[in-house]
Design an enzyme around this catalytic site. Sequence first.
Site, PDB file in Angstrom:
ATOM      1  N   GLU A 202     -42.889 -77.939   5.738  1.00 50.56           N
ATOM      2  CA  GLU A 202     -43.060 -76.484   5.688  1.00 50.56           C
ATOM      3  C   GLU A 202     -43.613 -76.091   4.326  1.00 50.56           C
ATOM      4  O   GLU A 202     -43.428 -76.815   3.337  1.00 50.56           O
ATOM      5  CB  GLU A 202     -41.700 -75.760   5.856  1.00 50.56           C
ATOM      6  CG  GLU A 202     -41.103 -75.825   7.213  1.00 50.56           C
ATOM      7  CD  GLU A 202     -39.770 -75.113   7.274  1.00 50.56           C
ATOM      8  OE1 GLU A 202     -39.176 -74.878   6.187  1.00 50.56           O
ATOM      9  OE2 GLU A 202     -39.316 -74.790   8.372  1.00 50.56           O
ATOM     10  N   LYS A 203     -44.212 -74.932   4.253  1.00 49.69           N
ATOM     11  CA  LYS A 203     -44.585 -74.359   2.977  1.00 49.69           C
ATOM     12  C   LYS A 203     -43.315 -74.114   2.163  1.00 49.69           C
ATOM     13  O   LYS A 203     -42.326 -73.580   2.687  1.00 49.69           O
ATOM     14  CB  LYS A 203     -45.317 -73.039   3.202  1.00 49.69           C
ATOM     15  CG  LYS A 203     -45.785 -72.345   1.934  1.00 49.69           C
ATOM     16  CD  LYS A 203     -46.923 -73.084   1.273  1.00 49.69           C
ATOM     17  CE  LYS A 203     -47.447 -72.334   0.032  1.00 49.69           C
ATOM     18  NZ  LYS A 203     -48.474 -73.137  -0.660  1.00 49.69           N
ATOM     19  N   LYS A 239     -23.368 -72.784  -0.170  1.00 48.32           N
ATOM     20  CA  LYS A 239     -23.098 -71.389  -0.469  1.00 48.32           C
ATOM     21  C   LYS A 239     -21.763 -71.225  -1.200  1.00 48.32           C
ATOM     22  O   LYS A 239     -20.787 -71.898  -0.869  1.00 48.32           O
ATOM     23  CB  LYS A 239     -23.050 -70.581   0.831  1.00 48.32           C
ATOM     24  CG  LYS A 239     -24.328 -70.632   1.654  1.00 48.32           C
ATOM     25  CD  LYS A 239     -24.096 -70.046   3.027  1.00 48.32           C
ATOM     26  CE  LYS A 239     -25.303 -70.238   3.934  1.00 48.32           C
ATOM     27  NZ  LYS A 239     -25.022 -69.864   5.333  1.00 48.32           N
ATOM     28  N   GLU A 277     -30.736 -67.867  10.222  1.00 46.02           N
ATOM     29  CA  GLU A 277     -30.904 -67.978   8.772  1.00 46.02           C
ATOM     30  C   GLU A 277     -32.389 -67.885   8.416  1.00 46.02           C
ATOM     31  O   GLU A 277     -33.233 -68.544   9.033  1.00 46.02           O
ATOM     32  CB  GLU A 277     -30.301 -69.283   8.271  1.00 46.02           C
ATOM     33  CG  GLU A 277     -28.797 -69.361   8.533  1.00 46.02           C
ATOM     34  CD  GLU A 277     -28.117 -70.458   7.747  1.00 46.02           C
ATOM     35  OE1 GLU A 277     -26.925 -70.321   7.466  1.00 46.02           O
ATOM     36  OE2 GLU A 277     -28.776 -71.464   7.394  1.00 46.02           O
ATOM     37  N   ARG A 293     -22.509 -71.385  15.857  1.00 49.51           N
ATOM     38  CA  ARG A 293     -21.046 -71.433  15.685  1.00 49.51           C
ATOM     39  C   ARG A 293     -20.611 -70.275  14.808  1.00 49.51           C
ATOM     40  O   ARG A 293     -21.440 -69.530  14.298  1.00 49.51           O
ATOM     41  CB  ARG A 293     -20.675 -72.748  14.992  1.00 49.51           C
ATOM     42  CG  ARG A 293     -21.461 -72.928  13.694  1.00 49.51           C
ATOM     43  CD  ARG A 293     -20.992 -74.068  12.860  1.00 49.51           C
ATOM     44  NE  ARG A 293     -21.892 -74.392  11.782  1.00 49.51           N
ATOM     45  CZ  ARG A 293     -22.045 -73.737  10.649  1.00 49.51           C
ATOM     46  NH1 ARG A 293     -21.326 -72.655  10.434  1.00 49.51           N
ATOM     47  NH2 ARG A 293     -22.892 -74.112   9.714  1.00 49.51           N
ATOM     48  N   VAL A 296     -18.666 -69.724   7.979  1.00 45.23           N
ATOM     49  CA  VAL A 296     -17.622 -69.560   6.957  1.00 45.23           C
ATOM     50  C   VAL A 296     -17.576 -68.110   6.475  1.00 45.23           C
ATOM     51  O   VAL A 296     -16.513 -67.532   6.267  1.00 45.23           O
ATOM     52  CB  VAL A 296     -17.883 -70.510   5.769  1.00 45.23           C
ATOM     53  CG1 VAL A 296     -16.896 -70.237   4.634  1.00 45.23           C
ATOM     54  CG2 VAL A 296     -17.810 -71.961   6.212  1.00 45.23           C
TER      55      VAL A 296
END
Length: 454
Positions: A202-203, A239, A277, A293, A296
């Site tokens: 991908e870029k 994260k 995302e 799913r 978190v």
Amino acid sequence: MSVRSILIANRGEIALRIIRACRTLGLRTIAVCSEADRGAAYLALADRAVCIGGAAADTSYLDIGAVMLAAAAVGADAIHPGYGFLSENGDFAEAVEGAGLIFIGPTSDVVRLMGDKIAAKAKMRELGVPCVAGSHGALPDDPQLCQACATEVGYPLIIKAAGGGGGRGMRIVRDSASLHQAIGATREEARRAFANPTIYLEKFLEHPRHVEIQVICDGGGEGVWLGARDCSMQRRHQKLIEEAPPPGVPEANIAELGERCVAACRAIGYRGVGTFEFLYQDGIFAFIEMNTRIQVEHPITEETSGIDIVREQIRVALGEPLGLRQSEVTCRGHAIECRINAEHPFDGIPSPGRVESWLAPGGPGIRVDTHIVAGSEVPSHYDSLIAKVIARGEDRSECIERMLSALADLRAEGIRLNTELHSVVLKDASFRDARLSIHSLEDILRRRASSDRR
């Protein structure tokens, strides 16, 4: 099918969160555990607990046979996978379906579709979800064809494993001279780590933010999006701090993207909660992947939307209609989540052990999701996440101040926590000014280390 009991194929704070959601629906819960978690306090809050294997995850929480055997032994009607472990494993979802039980998530076909990053991206592009430029499918073995594809996409680019995740199986390539070495190394890593050598490119975006859309659908054509989250504060692709809504992103743009995500879910017959995302840079969204799913970070969306997402996830999995229209979804205020890990704050080295004492914060706008009590053992075998502190405020500034106060109140003896790291980030001018990117946290740590050396 009359559902009376749910087996929870997970551990720790998410297992306890699911137990609490099941109670509100009048459902019995069966918690599974490994030898390392046997005797943990949260297990007593389930109606029954069953030890399914050894401390190593591949002999317990990742062992499909062991989980299915436990479900049969206790007569469970459904299985909730939580997050991590088997939650996005198509073979596990298929095994649950094959046993005549309900998998609390999408169908196994959809889990597999969205788990294959190449297939997922192709499907999302087809359905009008914006994607970053890249190869159309897997990279071939022919070096010249790979070179041609890379030239067409343009440098810098990133090589990714189709079955990868958690920051593994990725390499950035800045020029053609290093392309073939990166392809070979990523393909080998993908084969070893994910038993799938398929890769794509991908870029590469230099300074993107991580923005995601929460959806919930009932598989019968009804679906809603519940706002967006910013998860840019990451260390080594993990994260650490999430917030909702994403500061500085126009609401109209989020709304348009949310509608596209729900439309895509309807098109593939999606059932359950899910998260789209995206990378976000220069006003442009680029789809990365969909997590099929519970996330978190779902509590910050619960705090801004007022919707119990886990409860709704279970309801739709059991065949109930969503019962919620988009016009009825209203997000208010601001919420921030800090992931509390048992680790040394600035180098991230895990700190397992016995929690000799534990004092959780409270007060207006503060929520703590955790399974930890005084006397808990933090095993070395699993992820170091042991709690989530969630702050809610009328606006982002109030939320930050409440979170800083909560972090100062959080006490634990016997293990180290990463609370000091969170406080450093929350006080940093770049975070307060919402100058965010997925590199921000690493930049803050570099500035701090440089300052310490002077």
